[in-house]
Scaffold this motif. Structure first.
Motif, PDB file in Angstrom:
ATOM      1  N   THR A 389      -2.469  -9.228   4.275  1.00  0.00           N
ATOM      2  CA  THR A 389      -1.928  -8.705   3.006  1.00  0.00           C
ATOM      3  C   THR A 389      -0.361  -8.407   3.289  1.00  0.00           C
ATOM      4  OG1 THR A 389      -1.994  -7.062   1.171  1.00  0.00           O
ATOM      5  CG2 THR A 389      -2.576  -6.452   3.341  1.00  0.00           C
ATOM      6  N   GLN A 390       0.414  -8.759   2.317  1.00  0.00           N
ATOM      7  CA  GLN A 390       1.705  -8.237   2.560  1.00  0.00           C
ATOM      8  C   GLN A 390       2.166  -7.080   1.607  1.00  0.00           C
ATOM      9  OE1 GLN A 390       4.732 -11.489   2.477  1.00  0.00           O
ATOM     10  NE2 GLN A 390       6.110 -10.204   1.544  1.00  0.00           N
ATOM     11  N   ILE A 391       2.719  -6.223   2.358  1.00  0.00           N
ATOM     12  CA  ILE A 391       2.896  -4.721   1.835  1.00  0.00           C
ATOM     13  C   ILE A 391       4.443  -4.725   1.476  1.00  0.00           C
ATOM     14  CG2 ILE A 391       2.627  -2.322   1.943  1.00  0.00           C
ATOM     15  CD1 ILE A 391       0.016  -3.947   1.853  1.00  0.00           C
ATOM     16  N   ALA A 392       4.834  -4.256   0.172  1.00  0.00           N
ATOM     17  CA  ALA A 392       6.169  -4.167  -0.115  1.00  0.00           C
ATOM     18  C   ALA A 392       6.586  -2.912  -0.530  1.00  0.00           C
ATOM     19  CB  ALA A 392       6.817  -5.412  -0.930  1.00  0.00           C
ATOM     20  N   THR A 434       3.737  -7.699   6.673  1.00  0.00           N
ATOM     21  CA  THR A 434       2.425  -8.506   6.834  1.00  0.00           C
ATOM     22  C   THR A 434       1.404  -7.529   7.637  1.00  0.00           C
ATOM     23  OG1 THR A 434       3.386 -10.492   6.464  1.00  0.00           O
ATOM     24  CG2 THR A 434       1.087 -10.131   7.178  1.00  0.00           C
ATOM     25  N   VAL A 435       0.180  -7.198   7.008  1.00  0.00           N
ATOM     26  CA  VAL A 435      -0.964  -6.524   7.674  1.00  0.00           C
ATOM     27  C   VAL A 435      -2.001  -7.462   8.084  1.00  0.00           C
ATOM     28  CG1 VAL A 435      -2.341  -4.616   7.539  1.00  0.00           C
ATOM     29  CG2 VAL A 435      -0.064  -4.416   7.211  1.00  0.00           C
ATOM     30  N   SER A 436      -2.725  -7.393   8.857  1.00  0.00           N
ATOM     31  CA  SER A 436      -3.890  -8.443   9.198  1.00  0.00           C
ATOM     32  C   SER A 436      -5.076  -7.793   9.680  1.00  0.00           C
ATOM     33  CB  SER A 436      -3.695  -9.778  10.007  1.00  0.00           C
ATOM     34  OG  SER A 436      -2.451 -10.541   9.297  1.00  0.00           O
ATOM     35  N   VAL A 437      -6.259  -8.217   9.236  1.00  0.00           N
ATOM     36  CA  VAL A 437      -7.427  -7.511  10.122  1.00  0.00           C
ATOM     37  C   VAL A 437      -8.343  -8.712  10.366  1.00  0.00           C
ATOM     38  CG1 VAL A 437      -7.391  -5.175   9.225  1.00  0.00           C
ATOM     39  CG2 VAL A 437      -8.610  -6.981   7.947  1.00  0.00           C
ATOM     40  N   ARG A 438      -9.372  -8.466  11.199  1.00  0.00           N
ATOM     41  CA  ARG A 438     -10.276  -9.623  11.475  1.00  0.00           C
ATOM     42  C   ARG A 438     -11.655  -9.240  10.715  1.00  0.00           C
ATOM     43  NH1 ARG A 438     -10.718 -12.816  16.319  1.00  0.00           N
ATOM     44  NH2 ARG A 438     -12.720 -13.348  16.768  1.00  0.00           N
ATOM     45  N   TRP A 439     -12.143 -10.113   9.970  1.00  0.00           N
ATOM     46  CA  TRP A 439     -13.368  -9.896   9.314  1.00  0.00           C
ATOM     47  C   TRP A 439     -14.318 -10.863  10.020  1.00  0.00           C
ATOM     48  CZ3 TRP A 439     -14.104 -12.649   3.720  1.00  0.00           C
ATOM     49  CH2 TRP A 439     -15.093 -12.302   3.281  1.00  0.00           C
TER      50      TRP A 439
END
Length: 473
Positions: A389-392, A434-439
């Motif tokens: 997800t991109q956070i602004a 940009t924030v990322s996680v592993r699913w």
């Protein structure tokens, strides 16, 4: 003393409740959230109230020129340009400096720039993550940086690579033309074509920089009696571009049209959604020509009103509430060679222009407005995916404030958090990350993937959400 206090407690509580109810009714402060109706397969958004602060510097407002000896605090400006790569020693810590590398043509196929060598290396090290301006009005023949399009393309590539190698977080701004007219966009088209032909790729930019003066464009060879203004860009053989009158120097409608024109040009050239910084503008014509304090201040106020509110869902920056312009800078602080100087060069006292600037920003509180811009799901293997997800932050504060980003997946009625919470700290005016996680252990089926922002620390709690349906086959 205890009895009076007990007597006052219910009364004080009632007063506070009434104040709270009154605050909720104020325009612009209503905290009611809304959820946009989403088309099938589209993301749905939820926005909560903008948060307000009294003392922050405003990242949208900047100034041009030396700040030596002047009290910048009343302006609440968050940044400045002084046409140098190294920030001055007297710079307030919280005031952002936009470093500039100056260019000039040395021959038919050669150019030079300053600073270079150890001076440039030191400037890059001193400005981590800064916005860098490559050149200052390279489209001015005989003035400023005066560089033919193919040489600007070469200089830009060289300096882009040099700065990025030393600081990958640096943000490089291209352009900085004197005004976004059709003639100047023709100059930039030649820059882009030269870059593509020479290096086999589109010119990479982190954003564009323009000036927006309103000046005549006539070749002196064509009409020597009417060639005041910006002239014809180097490398072009046109006799004229926009032919204007001196009275147009503060034409607010022309000012607006040029902003939209440049944003459309950005979109048409593949740079839609990039930041646009208006790094210099104002009224250059002197008071003797009728451009009085009152007239210039009316133009300043009109531009501030426009720039703060101009948005477009197609042309604007999605990281900044689709605003057309992220930052703007008034010319100048001390230069009396042209109109609009904010401070007296001798006494350093605010002029009527500076007083108007300060009065305008005094009425603006700092805002923090975090939101998720987008969500993406990509496979690593058949049962493991990455959620991004991109956070602004579309607020207007120079200072960074923390927010917590959480990612969730929902199948049926069961929602599960994916990965750990991550803290982001972004300045306003379109700051993003940009924030990322592993699913992991993903089973086939229909899901709702949600990015949810909660705030922490010095920001009031709230939720900003973006939800997207995803089908795993």
């Amino acid at each position: 003393m205890t009895k009076p206090l007990r007597f006052l407690a219910p009364l004080l509580g009632s007063i506070l409740l009434l104040l709270l109810l009154w605050w909720i009714r104020l325009p612009g402060f209503a905290p009611a959230a809304w959820t946009a109706a989403a088309a099938p397969g589209a993301a749905s958004k939820q926005y909560l109230p903008v948060l307000y602060y009294q003392t922050d510097l405003l990242c949208r407002f900047g100034v041009n020129g030396s700040i030596a000896g002047v009290n910048m605090a009343p302006l609440k400006a968050g940044w400045f340009v002084d046409y140098q790569a190294a920030a001055p020693a007297n710079k307030p810590k919280s005031l952002e400096h936009f470093p500039v590398i100056r260019l000039w043509q040395t021959g038919p196929s050669s150019y030079d720039y300053a600073p270079k060598g150890s001076a440039l290396t030191a400037a890059i090290a001193a400005h981590p993550g800064a916005y860098w301006l490559i050149g200052n009005e390279p489209d001015r023949r005989g003035f400023q940086d005066d560089l033919e399009p193919q040489l600007y393309a070469a200089a830009y590539r060289n300096l882009y690579q040099l700065i990025k190698a030393a600081d990958p977080t640096a943000r490089i701004l291209a352009g900085t033309i004197v005004q976004p007219t059709a003639l100047r966009l023709k100059y930039l088209d030649l820059v882009l074509t030269s870059y593509q032909q020479a290096y086999g790729s589109a010119m990479p930019v982190d954003g564009w920089s323009i000036h927006n003066f309103i000046l005549n464009e006539v070749s002196c060879d064509y009409d020597p009696a009417n060639c005041w203004g910006a002239g014809i860009p180097p490398g072009l053989n046109d006799n004229f571009g926009e032919i204007l009158k001196i009275e147009d120097n503060d034409n607010i409608e022309l000012f607006k049209q040029r902003i939209v024109r440049f944003r459309q040009w950005m979109k048409d050239r593949g740079y839609a959604g990039k930041p646009l910084h208006l790094t210099e503008y104002g009224v250059l014509m002197p008071q003797d020509f009728g451009f009085t304090y009152s007239r210039v201040n009316q133009f300043m106020t009109a531009t501030f009103n426009y720039l703060r509110t101009a948005t477009d869902p197609v042309l604007g920056d999605p990281n900044d509430g689709f605003r057309l312009v992220q930052r703007w800078s008034w010319y100048s602080t001390l230069d009396q060679s042209f109109n609009g100087w904010l401070f007296d060069p001798t006494t350093k006292a605010a002029t009527p222009y500076g007083a108007n600037f300060a009065a305008y920003t005094a009425g603006l509180n700092g805002q923090v407005d975090y939101y998720p811009v987008s969500i993406g799901v990509t496979p690593i293997n058949s049962t493991t995916y990455t959620i991004t997800t991109q956070i602004a932050n579309a607020g207007n504060t120079q200072d960074r404030r923390n927010a917590v980003v959480s990612l969730f997946v929902k199948k049926g009625t069961t929602e599960t958090k994916v990965g750990s919470d991550q803290v982001v700290s972004l300045a306003g005016c379109g700051g993003n990350r940009t924030v990322s996680v592993r699913w992991e252990n993903v089973q086939p089926g229909a899901y709702i993937v949600t990015a949810r922002i909660t705030t922490s620390g010095d920001v009031l709690p709230g939720n900003n959400e973006l939800a997207k349906p995803v089908t795993i086959n």
